[in-house]
Design a protein around this motif. Structure first.
Motif, mmCIF file in Angstrom:
data_model
loop_
_atom_site.group_PDB
_atom_site.id
_atom_site.type_symbol
_atom_site.label_atom_id
_atom_site.label_comp_id
_atom_site.label_asym_id
_atom_site.label_seq_id
_atom_site.Cartn_x
_atom_site.Cartn_y
_atom_site.Cartn_z
ATOM 1 N N ARG A 231 0.808 -1.213 0.000
ATOM 2 C CA ARG A 231 0.000 0.000 0.000
ATOM 3 C C ARG A 231 0.847 1.273 0.000
ATOM 4 N NH1 ARG A 231 -5.527 1.101 0.642
ATOM 5 N NH2 ARG A 231 -5.780 3.303 0.116
ATOM 6 N N LEU A 232 1.928 1.321 0.776
ATOM 7 C CA LEU A 232 2.764 2.522 0.777
ATOM 8 C C LEU A 232 3.350 2.772 -0.605
ATOM 9 C CD1 LEU A 232 4.242 4.896 2.077
ATOM 10 C CD2 LEU A 232 6.004 3.274 2.862
ATOM 11 N N ALA A 233 3.892 1.725 -1.223
ATOM 12 C CA ALA A 233 4.441 1.880 -2.575
ATOM 13 C C ALA A 233 3.357 2.309 -3.561
ATOM 14 C CB ALA A 233 5.091 0.569 -3.023
ATOM 15 N N PHE A 234 2.184 1.720 -3.431
ATOM 16 C CA PHE A 234 1.059 2.083 -4.294
ATOM 17 C C PHE A 234 0.668 3.544 -4.095
ATOM 18 C CE2 PHE A 234 -3.525 2.681 -4.742
ATOM 19 C CZ PHE A 234 -3.751 2.225 -6.034
ATOM 20 N N ASP A 235 0.564 3.973 -2.834
ATOM 21 C CA ASP A 235 0.176 5.360 -2.567
ATOM 22 C C ASP A 235 1.180 6.342 -3.146
ATOM 23 O OD1 ASP A 235 -2.098 4.535 -1.294
ATOM 24 O OD2 ASP A 235 -1.388 4.920 0.738
ATOM 25 N N LEU A 236 2.470 6.028 -3.055
ATOM 26 C CA LEU A 236 3.483 6.905 -3.643
ATOM 27 C C LEU A 236 3.340 6.953 -5.162
ATOM 28 C CD1 LEU A 236 6.536 5.886 -1.428
ATOM 29 C CD2 LEU A 236 5.426 8.131 -1.465
ATOM 30 N N ALA A 237 3.028 5.811 -5.763
ATOM 31 C CA ALA A 237 2.854 5.781 -7.215
ATOM 32 C C ALA A 237 1.641 6.592 -7.659
ATOM 33 C CB ALA A 237 2.741 4.336 -7.697
ATOM 34 N N THR A 238 0.611 6.659 -6.804
ATOM 35 C CA THR A 238 -0.569 7.447 -7.183
ATOM 36 C C THR A 238 -0.249 8.931 -7.275
ATOM 37 O OG1 THR A 238 -1.343 7.727 -4.885
ATOM 38 C CG2 THR A 238 -2.123 5.787 -6.095
ATOM 39 N N HIS A 239 0.850 9.355 -6.655
ATOM 40 C CA HIS A 239 1.284 10.756 -6.772
ATOM 41 C C HIS A 239 2.084 10.994 -8.053
ATOM 42 C CE1 HIS A 239 0.179 12.395 -2.738
ATOM 43 N NE2 HIS A 239 0.135 11.119 -2.447
ATOM 44 N N GLY A 240 2.263 9.953 -8.851
ATOM 45 C CA GLY A 240 2.934 10.102 -10.133
ATOM 46 C C GLY A 240 4.369 9.626 -10.165
ATOM 47 N N TYR A 241 4.919 9.195 -9.019
ATOM 48 C CA TYR A 241 6.299 8.720 -8.980
ATOM 49 C C TYR A 241 6.372 7.265 -9.428
ATOM 50 C CZ TYR A 241 6.435 12.788 -5.901
ATOM 51 O OH TYR A 241 6.290 14.049 -5.373
ATOM 52 N N SER A 242 7.485 6.903 -10.039
ATOM 53 C CA SER A 242 7.723 5.503 -10.352
ATOM 54 C C SER A 242 8.222 4.816 -9.091
ATOM 55 C CB SER A 242 8.746 5.365 -11.482
ATOM 56 O OG SER A 242 8.184 5.821 -12.701
ATOM 57 N N CYS A 243 7.508 3.800 -8.662
ATOM 58 C CA CYS A 243 7.757 3.228 -7.349
ATOM 59 C C CYS A 243 7.829 1.708 -7.450
ATOM 60 C CB CYS A 243 6.658 3.635 -6.379
ATOM 61 S SG CYS A 243 7.082 3.363 -4.662
ATOM 62 N N GLN A 244 8.820 1.155 -6.778
ATOM 63 C CA GLN A 244 8.973 -0.299 -6.745
ATOM 64 C C GLN A 244 8.989 -0.771 -5.302
ATOM 65 O OE1 GLN A 244 12.733 -2.898 -7.912
ATOM 66 N NE2 GLN A 244 11.446 -2.568 -9.714
ATOM 67 N N GLY A 245 8.081 -1.684 -4.986
ATOM 68 C CA GLY A 245 8.070 -2.314 -3.681
ATOM 69 C C GLY A 245 8.859 -3.599 -3.725
ATOM 70 N N ASN A 246 9.603 -3.855 -2.677
ATOM 71 C CA ASN A 246 10.368 -5.095 -2.559
ATOM 72 C C ASN A 246 9.879 -5.844 -1.327
ATOM 73 O OD1 ASN A 246 13.325 -5.863 -0.883
ATOM 74 N ND2 ASN A 246 12.640 -7.085 -2.601
ATOM 75 N N GLU A 247 9.598 -7.118 -1.475
ATOM 76 C CA GLU A 247 9.091 -7.908 -0.357
ATOM 77 C C GLU A 247 9.681 -9.316 -0.398
ATOM 78 O OE1 GLU A 247 7.666 -9.336 2.874
ATOM 79 O OE2 GLU A 247 7.373 -7.209 2.388
ATOM 80 N N PHE A 248 10.099 -9.789 0.758
ATOM 81 C CA PHE A 248 10.709 -11.107 0.864
ATOM 82 C C PHE A 248 9.675 -12.216 1.004
ATOM 83 C CE2 PHE A 248 12.554 -14.463 3.615
ATOM 84 C CZ PHE A 248 13.537 -14.910 2.765
ATOM 85 N N SER A 249 8.552 -11.919 1.653
ATOM 86 C CA SER A 249 7.558 -12.941 1.980
ATOM 87 C C SER A 249 6.644 -13.229 0.800
ATOM 88 C CB SER A 249 6.721 -12.494 3.183
ATOM 89 O OG SER A 249 5.590 -13.324 3.346
ATOM 90 N N PHE A 250 6.614 -14.479 0.352
ATOM 91 C CA PHE A 250 5.687 -14.863 -0.693
ATOM 92 C C PHE A 250 4.244 -14.800 -0.200
ATOM 93 C CE2 PHE A 250 9.060 -17.151 -3.260
ATOM 94 C CZ PHE A 250 8.882 -16.372 -4.389
#
Length: 445
Positions: A231-250
């Motif tokens: 959600r944090l990465a998504f919210d930043l992307a909604t502001h127009g920034y290119s955003c990549q979330g990284n997560e270890f847990s499948f």
């Protein structure tokens, strides 16, 4: 380890995660049935008193309803309602499994010594729902359950007894935690937590890059390690920034993959994340209450100039690669840095990802995840270096950063329960750092 061996190991782990989603139903029904056995072990007079309890029990939230309706009362009926909600959670988990099977490509469900190639997780859910009574399951002393045997058709049309398979309580705990994380990241009820934890980071990013015209904001690249359900990465992307979330847990990745890509309307799915513990409730209705997800329809919120993605893998392993050097304008971490075995490695990689002048924004506590997991074998998996906030800030400076802002955030919960009788508050620290020099990573020991 060769690339082929690494890929095979990753696919095996992924397959086991999918199977764990299937294990949720038999494991949780077993746990609830233990309560039922306790009830039947009471003197008859005590059973009658519990059966006569009048506290209303809400039914499930059905499609098209705005609220649950009362269906019953009494202790035994409450256990039956919990069974019902477990099955409804399992329905959603089955959808996630079905949608995720090709996440790593074809043929990823590999045989293992516990289950075998025929242990399709969707089949596990269906067989436990249709062919098993929860009373057929029993808890073992090792906090694991045996998924009870059930009849499955064989290739010749006759019944075939499935081999027993251990169900790990640790794995199911991860799924239960993921359901609570859905509340935090993708429900209206979780908005208050998100506001306290995510808003300071979003505001800091806007203060640093908000001057960039919207048409060009996609050129600003932001990395969010430990992105959880995204959600944090998504919210930043909604502001127009290119955003990549990284997560270890499948567990997190598959669930976010489903929410982000398979949702067709807001509040499409209903979960019951609070049914797994019967302690500290003011009413059964609070424990049984439904949570609708997601609170928004993700599709259409991200501007076309922005790029949004989620990447699987361990942060240090993925982002210490040469191609990630100076590739990001900002790194945003929330409740993340205390997941490090060795925080200095995290700091080296964050420094590596940013150019001089790039910013790192952090918010979170210091609940060191691997504390007290050492024992005789302390390296590498059980290594844990625990630091105070003062020590962390001193190391941040030593690792090539200048601290521009620092403040203590208000008390906040993490996947907290607003209607419960017990609450754990964190008092996180927020800081914004700017990279002022490159730091060379130390070689592995």
């Amino acid at each position: 380890m060769s690339t082929t061996e690494t890929l095979s190991k990753e696919k095996q782990h992924f397959s086991n995660v999918l199977k764990a989603f299937g294990n949720y139903l038999p494991y949780c029904l077993t746990a609830n049935d233990a309560r039922r056995r306790s009830f039947y072990s009471l003197p008859r007079a005590h059973q009658e008193l519990l059966l006569g309890l009048k506290e209303p029990l809400p039914g499930p939230l059905l499609h098209g309803q705005s609220a649950s309706h009362q269906v019953s009362s009494g202790f035994r009926a409450k256990l039956d309602e919990i069974d019902d909600r477990i099955r409804r959670n399992a329905d959603l988990l089955e959808q996630i499994v079905e949608y995720s099977k090709d996440f790593l490509g074809e043929g990823l469900l590999l045989p293992d010594e516990e289950g075998g190639a025929d242990d399709d997780p969707k089949d596990q859910l269906a067989s436990a729902r249709g062919n098993q009574s929860h009373s057929d399951l029993s808890l073992s002393e090792s906090s694991e359950t045996q998924a009870g045997t059930c009849l499955q058709p064989n290739g010749k049309g006759g019944p075939q007894r499935r081999r027993k398979r251990k169900v790990s309580g640790h794995q199911v705990d991860k799924i239960q935690s993921t359901l609570k994380q859905l509340v935090r990241d993708w429900s209206a009820e979780g908005r208050a937590e998100r506001e306290l934890a995510y808003r300071p980071i979003v505001q800091a990013i806007e203060a640093c890059f908000g001057h960039v015209p919207k048409a060009n904001r996609g050129e600003v690249r932001i990395l969010v390690p430990g992105a959880g359900l995204g959600r944090l990465a998504f919210d930043l992307a909604t502001h127009g920034y290119s955003c990549q979330g990284n997560e270890f847990s499948f567990y997190m990745l598959l669930t976010s993959h489903f929410i982000l890509n398979k949702t067709t309307r807001p509040n499409e799915h209903v979960i019951y994340p609070f049914i797994h513990s019967s302690s500290n409730w003011r009413s059964a209705g609070d424990m049984l209450r439904p949570i609708q997800i997601p609170d928004i329809l993700p599709a259409g919120f991200i501007p076309p100039e922005a790029d949004f993605s989620m990447v699987a893998g361990e942060f240090v392993e993925v982002y210490s690669k040469p191609e990630e050097g100076k590739a990001w304008d900002a790194v945003a971490t929330c409740f993340f840095i205390d997941t490090a075995h060795n925080l200095l490695r995290y700091l080296e990689v964050i420094n590596h990802c940013l150019p001089v002048g790039g910013v790192w924004i952090n918010a979170g506590p210091l609940l060191w995840h691997f504390e007290n997991t050492g024992g005789e074998q302390t390296y590498p998996d059980n290594l844990s270096i625990e630091l105070t906030l003062g020590e962390v800030l001193e190391l941040v400076i030593k690792m090539g950063f200048e601290i521009e802002q620092k403040k203590t955030l208000p008390p906040m919960t993490y996947t907290g329960n607003i209607d419960g009788m017990l609450k754990y508050d964190y008092i996180p620290e927020f800081f914004l750092c700017r990279k002022i020099k490159d730091v060379e990573a130390s070689p592995a020991v």
